[in-house]
Design a protein around this motif. Structure first.
Motif, PDB file in Angstrom:
ATOM      1  N   THR A 101      -3.276   3.368   4.318  1.00 46.35           N
ATOM      2  CA  THR A 101      -3.351   2.688   3.024  1.00 46.35           C
ATOM      3  C   THR A 101      -4.782   2.321   2.651  1.00 46.35           C
ATOM      4  N   ASP A 116      -7.177   3.768   0.983  1.00 49.41           N
ATOM      5  CA  ASP A 116      -7.624   4.018  -0.380  1.00 49.41           C
ATOM      6  C   ASP A 116      -6.938   3.126  -1.408  1.00 49.41           C
ATOM      7  N   VAL A 117      -5.770   2.598  -1.074  1.00 49.33           N
ATOM      8  CA  VAL A 117      -5.048   1.739  -2.031  1.00 49.33           C
ATOM      9  C   VAL A 117      -5.088   0.275  -1.618  1.00 49.33           C
ATOM     10  N   ALA A 173       2.368   1.786  -3.426  1.00 54.04           N
ATOM     11  CA  ALA A 173       1.392   2.351  -4.367  1.00 54.04           C
ATOM     12  C   ALA A 173       1.229   3.847  -4.149  1.00 54.04           C
ATOM     13  N   LYS A 174       1.204   4.272  -2.886  1.00 56.16           N
ATOM     14  CA  LYS A 174       1.069   5.704  -2.602  1.00 56.16           C
ATOM     15  C   LYS A 174       2.298   6.476  -3.072  1.00 56.16           C
ATOM     16  N   GLY A 227       0.815  -1.206   0.000  1.00 58.38           N
ATOM     17  CA  GLY A 227       0.000   0.000   0.000  1.00 58.38           C
ATOM     18  C   GLY A 227       0.850   1.257   0.000  1.00 58.38           C
ATOM     19  N   HIS A 282       0.771  -3.769 -10.319  1.00 55.52           N
ATOM     20  CA  HIS A 282      -0.425  -3.211  -9.686  1.00 55.52           C
ATOM     21  C   HIS A 282      -0.091  -1.973  -8.853  1.00 55.52           C
ATOM     22  N   LEU A 283       1.158  -1.843  -8.454  1.00 55.56           N
ATOM     23  CA  LEU A 283       1.576  -0.779  -7.546  1.00 55.56           C
ATOM     24  C   LEU A 283       2.304   0.345  -8.260  1.00 55.56           C
ATOM     25  N   ASP A 340       1.959   6.778  -6.839  1.00 53.18           N
ATOM     26  CA  ASP A 340       0.904   7.735  -7.179  1.00 53.18           C
ATOM     27  C   ASP A 340       1.366   9.176  -6.977  1.00 53.18           C
ATOM     28  N   ARG A 349      -5.421  -2.520  -4.188  1.00 46.06           N
ATOM     29  CA  ARG A 349      -4.228  -2.800  -4.988  1.00 46.06           C
ATOM     30  C   ARG A 349      -3.259  -3.704  -4.229  1.00 46.06           C
ATOM     31  N   LYS A 350      -3.215  -3.588  -2.909  1.00 46.40           N
ATOM     32  CA  LYS A 350      -2.396  -4.512  -2.114  1.00 46.40           C
ATOM     33  C   LYS A 350      -2.938  -5.935  -2.260  1.00 46.40           C
TER      34      LYS A 350
END
Length: 241
Positions: A185, A187-188, A32-33, A29, A76-77, A36, A191-192
């Motif tokens: 995490t 919001d993501v 991914a942040k 997570g 995905h991340l 982003d 994706r995790k």
């Protein structure tokens, strides 16, 4: 533990773990942040996880399979730079000078302001997070970050290769028993889950995977003071100099 630098000050992050799927359990997570936010993220995996698989798995196929799973998970991340070291056996990782040197080489190549690694401290409350390979990889990464990566007298031949010394500003340790920094995490979180589902050789048998991850992240968020219903990953933040 101190608070980390703002993500606005970070351009590049390096994540180093012992096995495929370790980073996705520990910091998917957060990764991914970072992506982003426009931060370049590199993942370095020490082994190809050839000792990790169901009893029915073909061990000769596991290294190739697990590398492919990790690359699919990282997509995905938002992580496209996924690297593997050669010559290190799953289950046999030690914080040797060879491993430190190989991590230093990647640090000097990537030049990250922040490095994420597995904690070298054993937790007896959650022994699975303290796999011996995790502890050894974490110790090697900490030693590589300080002082070796920034020391021009450590492996001077790297300078001849164009890999100049580099100062890592901070280390974030996953699965650390003294972790105090929470990354929200929520919001993501999907994706995790998607990343970990790509590791089907490890998670394909778990029908409760999403439930397990949500409960784990929820407990982490609660422990570190986030609002009810939020999900989090936790780190110990170590400033370097």
């Amino acid at each position: 533990m101190p608070e980390p630098k703002s993500d606005d000050e970070i351009e590049r992050v390096l994540i180093v773990v012992a096995h495929p799927d370790d980073a996705d359990f520990g910091c998917a997570g957060t990764s991914a942040k970072f992506s982003d936010a426009g931060i370049d993220v590199t993942l370095l995996v020490v082994t190809r996880g050839e000792q990790g698989g169901l009893p029915t798995a073909d061990p000769s196929q596991l290294p190739t399979l697990r590398e492919a799973e990790q690359r699919a998970a990282s997509a995905h991340l938002g992580i496209t730079d996924v690297r593997f070291l050669d010559g290190y056996r799953d289950g046999w990782v030690e914080p040797t000078f060879d491993l430190q040197r190989d991590v230093v080489r990647v640090i000097r190549d990537v030049r990250p302001q922040r490095v994420l690694a597995q904690s070298p401290k054993r937790s007896y409350e959650r022994i699975h997070g303290s796999h011996p390979d995790h502890l050894a990889a974490g110790e090697a990464v900490v030693r590589a970050c300080y002082p070796a990566a920034e020391n021009p007298f450590a492996w001077p031949e790297m300078i001849e290769e164009g890999l100049d010394p580099w100062h890592v500003g901070e280390i974030w340790l996953m699965a650390d028993p003294d972790a105090t920094h929470a990354v929200d995490t929520t919001d993501v979180f999907p994706r995790k889950v998607a990343a970990l589902m790509e590791h089907s050789s490890q998670t394909g048998h778990r029908e409760d995977l999403e439930k397990f991850l949500r409960e784990w992240a929820g407990r982490t968020a609660t422990r570190l003071g986030l609002a009810e219903g939020r999900l989090a990953e936790a780190f110990a933040v170590v400033p370097v100099n």
